[in-house]
Design a protein around this motif. Structure first.
Motif, PDB file in Angstrom:
ATOM      1  N   LEU A  94       7.774   6.025  -0.817  1.00  0.00           N
ATOM      2  CA  LEU A  94       7.233   5.075  -1.781  1.00  0.00           C
ATOM      3  C   LEU A  94       7.490   3.628  -1.359  1.00  0.00           C
ATOM      4  CD1 LEU A  94       8.307   6.727  -5.165  1.00  0.00           C
ATOM      5  CD2 LEU A  94       6.178   7.038  -3.891  1.00  0.00           C
ATOM      6  N   HIS A 151       4.141  -2.396  -8.994  1.00  0.00           N
ATOM      7  CA  HIS A 151       3.311  -1.301  -8.507  1.00  0.00           C
ATOM      8  C   HIS A 151       4.154  -0.381  -7.631  1.00  0.00           C
ATOM      9  CE1 HIS A 151      -0.310  -3.296  -9.926  1.00  0.00           C
ATOM     10  NE2 HIS A 151       0.022  -4.381  -9.251  1.00  0.00           N
ATOM     11  N   VAL A 153       3.523   2.390  -4.674  1.00  0.00           N
ATOM     12  CA  VAL A 153       2.470   2.809  -3.745  1.00  0.00           C
ATOM     13  C   VAL A 153       2.976   3.976  -2.905  1.00  0.00           C
ATOM     14  CG1 VAL A 153       0.959   2.079  -1.853  1.00  0.00           C
ATOM     15  CG2 VAL A 153       1.606   0.444  -3.638  1.00  0.00           C
ATOM     16  N   ARG A 155       3.107   6.117   0.398  1.00  0.00           N
ATOM     17  CA  ARG A 155       2.988   5.760   1.800  1.00  0.00           C
ATOM     18  C   ARG A 155       1.607   6.137   2.353  1.00  0.00           C
ATOM     19  NH1 ARG A 155       7.342   8.329   5.740  1.00  0.00           N
ATOM     20  NH2 ARG A 155       6.102  10.185   5.274  1.00  0.00           N
ATOM     21  N   PHE A 157      -0.934   4.378   1.505  1.00  0.00           N
ATOM     22  CA  PHE A 157      -1.822   3.899   0.446  1.00  0.00           C
ATOM     23  C   PHE A 157      -2.740   5.018  -0.064  1.00  0.00           C
ATOM     24  CE2 PHE A 157      -0.409   0.141   2.640  1.00  0.00           C
ATOM     25  CZ  PHE A 157      -0.144  -0.739   1.612  1.00  0.00           C
ATOM     26  N   GLU A 158      -2.163   6.224  -0.162  1.00  0.00           N
ATOM     27  CA  GLU A 158      -2.915   7.352  -0.694  1.00  0.00           C
ATOM     28  C   GLU A 158      -2.971   7.330  -2.219  1.00  0.00           C
ATOM     29  OE1 GLU A 158      -1.056  10.776   0.905  1.00  0.00           O
ATOM     30  OE2 GLU A 158      -1.571  10.335   2.983  1.00  0.00           O
ATOM     31  N   VAL A 160      -1.745   4.615  -5.834  1.00  0.00           N
ATOM     32  CA  VAL A 160      -1.076   3.439  -6.394  1.00  0.00           C
ATOM     33  C   VAL A 160      -0.951   3.638  -7.900  1.00  0.00           C
ATOM     34  CG1 VAL A 160      -1.137   0.948  -6.724  1.00  0.00           C
ATOM     35  CG2 VAL A 160      -2.053   1.929  -4.626  1.00  0.00           C
ATOM     36  N   THR A 162       0.525   1.576 -11.462  1.00  0.00           N
ATOM     37  CA  THR A 162       1.077   0.362 -12.050  1.00  0.00           C
ATOM     38  C   THR A 162       2.136   0.737 -13.081  1.00  0.00           C
ATOM     39  OG1 THR A 162      -0.998  -0.836 -11.730  1.00  0.00           O
ATOM     40  CG2 THR A 162       0.562  -1.765 -13.306  1.00  0.00           C
ATOM     41  N   LEU A 247       0.273   9.644  -8.387  1.00  0.00           N
ATOM     42  CA  LEU A 247       0.146   9.208  -7.004  1.00  0.00           C
ATOM     43  C   LEU A 247      -0.528  10.238  -6.102  1.00  0.00           C
ATOM     44  CD1 LEU A 247       3.626   7.513  -6.478  1.00  0.00           C
ATOM     45  CD2 LEU A 247       1.417   6.388  -6.818  1.00  0.00           C
TER      46      LEU A 247
END
Length: 252
Positions: A94, A151, A153, A155, A157-158, A160, A162, A247
């Motif tokens: 993350l 945020h 995320v 790893r 960017f698979e 995201v 909030t 996620l």
């Protein structure tokens, strides 16, 4: 010479055994099963652990043995309270992205991977992020209209999610620190309602002197997830299990 144990001795031993040991002992032989399954042994155990089930004997099935009744209650409890699975997303996968903005300052952002943040000693989902080495944060002054976002995320960017997006009235000042909180939504497999958890952020302030003027600037950021049921911070695994519902792109 017979080596079998008299049933009276077995019965005396059985009165001191716990339910798990009684069940195990009943599989030794037919004679042991007869003794270890006796109603007088299981009646107290069953009425102590599952008192709501004991009326089944008197009102529905009088011939139902107490050891069978205990097994029904035990099986039901295990099904209702399965052990939680290990989270599929590890903390090191993350990224935490925290941004602060005010009306008279440009946004400042800190990005920290899970491998580089300081974990709570009790393995709680509570993390301290030191921003004193970030030059832009040295000039950021906390104001009433401060907006904060947090945020998380995955790893690569698979995914995201909030955790927080608060401005002004979403925060309160206690002493010299700034506090922000936001209720977290229920996981998407739930039918509406609340998750019972709150994302929290604490901005720890320190005093700086610039041009003869004293001002309070952010020295560190602490983020965490709090249970509104127990008013305690949730564990790391509980926090990760919650996040994986948002996620993981193919999670259903």
């Amino acid at each position: 010479m017979s080596t079998s144990i008299p049933w009276e001795v077995l019965d005396l031993i059985a009165t001191n055994l716990d339910p798990k040991t009684l069940a195990t002992a009943s599989s030794v032989s037919k004679s042991w099963r007869h003794v270890m399954s006796s109603d007088h042994l299981w009646e107290h155990v069953t009425t102590s652990h599952f008192p709501s089930l004991t009326p089944l004997r008197s009102t529905t099935v009088p011939s139902l043995p107490y050891h069978r009744l205990y097994n029904l209650g035990f099986t039901s409890t295990k099904r209702r309270q399965p052990p939680p699975s290990k989270p599929r997303i590890p903390l090191q996968n993350l990224l935490f992205i925290i941004t602060l903005t005010t009306s008279n300052s440009p946004p400042v952002t800190v990005i920290k991977p899970g491998t580089a943040i300081s974990r709570d000693a009790n393995a709680l989902f509570l993390f301290d992020i030191d921003v004193r080495d970030h030059e832009k944060w040295l000039n950021f002054e906390l104001l009433d209209d401060t907006k904060v976002t947090w945020h998380v995320v995955l790893r690569g960017f698979e995914g995201v999610f909030t955790m927080m997006d608060c401005k002004g009235k979403g925060s309160f000042i206690s002493g010299s620190d700034g506090w922000f909180s936001a209720e977290l939504p229920a996981a998407r497999w739930c039918c509406g309602g609340s998750s019972g958890m709150v994302a929290e952020m604490r901005l720890t302030m320190r005093e700086e002197v610039e041009g003869g003027r004293r001002k309070m600037v952010v020295g560190s950021v602490c983020v965490g997830v709090l249970s509104i049921v127990s008013w305690r911070y949730v564990g790391v695994d509980d926090g990760l299990r919650y996040l994986q519902h948002f996620l993981e792109p193919h999670d259903v």
